[in-house]
Design a protein around this motif. Sequence first.
Motif, PDB file in Angstrom:
ATOM      1  N   GLU A   1       0.800  -1.301   0.033  1.00 46.38           N
ATOM      2  CA  GLU A   1       0.010  -0.069  -0.180  1.00 46.38           C
ATOM      3  C   GLU A   1       0.882   1.287   0.125  1.00 46.38           C
ATOM      4  O   GLU A   1       0.726   2.225  -0.821  1.00 46.38           O
ATOM      5  CB  GLU A   1      -1.110   0.090   1.164  1.00 46.38           C
ATOM      6  CG  GLU A   1      -2.062   1.430   1.242  1.00 46.38           C
ATOM      7  CD  GLU A   1      -2.790   1.197   0.193  1.00 46.38           C
ATOM      8  OE1 GLU A   1      -2.925   2.270  -0.321  1.00 46.38           O
ATOM      9  OE2 GLU A   1      -3.503  -0.037  -0.051  1.00 46.38           O
TER      10      GLU A   1
ATOM     11  N   ALA B   1      -0.802  -3.800   2.114  1.00 48.03           N
ATOM     12  CA  ALA B   1      -2.279  -3.271   2.018  1.00 48.03           C
ATOM     13  C   ALA B   1      -3.280  -4.573   2.694  1.00 48.03           C
ATOM     14  O   ALA B   1      -2.698  -5.882   2.570  1.00 48.03           O
ATOM     15  CB  ALA B   1      -2.687  -3.159   0.489  1.00 48.03           C
TER      16      ALA B   1
ATOM     17  N   VAL C   1      -6.356   3.823   4.790  1.00 45.54           N
ATOM     18  CA  VAL C   1      -5.177   3.840   5.328  1.00 45.54           C
ATOM     19  C   VAL C   1      -5.000   4.497   6.326  1.00 45.54           C
ATOM     20  O   VAL C   1      -5.303   5.904   6.588  1.00 45.54           O
ATOM     21  CB  VAL C   1      -4.044   4.039   4.110  1.00 45.54           C
ATOM     22  CG1 VAL C   1      -2.615   4.173   4.700  1.00 45.54           C
ATOM     23  CG2 VAL C   1      -4.472   3.395   2.824  1.00 45.54           C
TER      24      VAL C   1
ATOM     25  N   THR D   1      -5.784  -0.776   5.871  1.00 49.56           N
ATOM     26  CA  THR D   1      -4.397  -1.044   6.068  1.00 49.56           C
ATOM     27  C   THR D   1      -3.986   0.234   7.241  1.00 49.56           C
ATOM     28  O   THR D   1      -4.413   1.443   7.385  1.00 49.56           O
ATOM     29  CB  THR D   1      -3.676  -0.387   4.801  1.00 49.56           C
ATOM     30  OG1 THR D   1      -3.995  -1.233   3.647  1.00 49.56           O
ATOM     31  CG2 THR D   1      -1.973  -0.492   5.014  1.00 49.56           C
TER      32      THR D   1
END
Length: 224
Positions: free
Chosen positions: A4, A29, A149, A181
């Motif tokens: 990621e 990820a 994220v 993530t």
Amino acid sequence: MTVELALEGARVHYGPLEALHGVDLAVPAGHLTVLLGRNGSGRTTALRALAGTVRLTAGRVRRRGADVSRTPAHVRARDGLVFVPDRQAVFGTLTVAENVELAARSPVPPRQLPYPALRSLLARTAGTLSGGELRMLAVTRALLSPARVLLLDEPTQGMAPAAVARTYELLGEAVRAEARTVLLAEQRLEPGLRAATTVVHELRRGAVAFSGEPHETLPPRQAG
């Protein structure tokens, strides 16, 4: 595993001081990654570089393979990344409820707050909260945001043990149930965090000293 976020040969200077010395690290990820290190090791700078709040003096930041080194922090945030710094992570002049609503982009019923302790504090101004309460609010804002994220710098600092355990449980759920993530910086890999962690990186004096899985033995810390 799909990567990621990544730092490639990352160097960061604060004036004449180089805080990161050509750091390479990858954040897979849909997994939870822990960045370990003592104060001054470069943990916070690495997170800031990934979030875009400090600029690299050399190297690259990549997001899903694309070079985002020059992408401003607000654009990275708009693209689904949230950064929880170790301080000033909430709006101190707003109430707890207002802080949560801004992050979630809509009113949040008290029963949906991930920390029950915050439910009685919704009308309080965030600046009047204790250190542990502020961290709970900061983590809540990240979890209730639409971001996929999450970067968190010492999210459990100042929390009581029960809240620490709850935080690690929540971050693990964010990965397992929502495929988010998560990258968090901590000084130690606590037992409650180990089971949810996929990858561990350790920084020492601005360089990567170890990268591996949590069951692997970390090298002994050097003095100083």
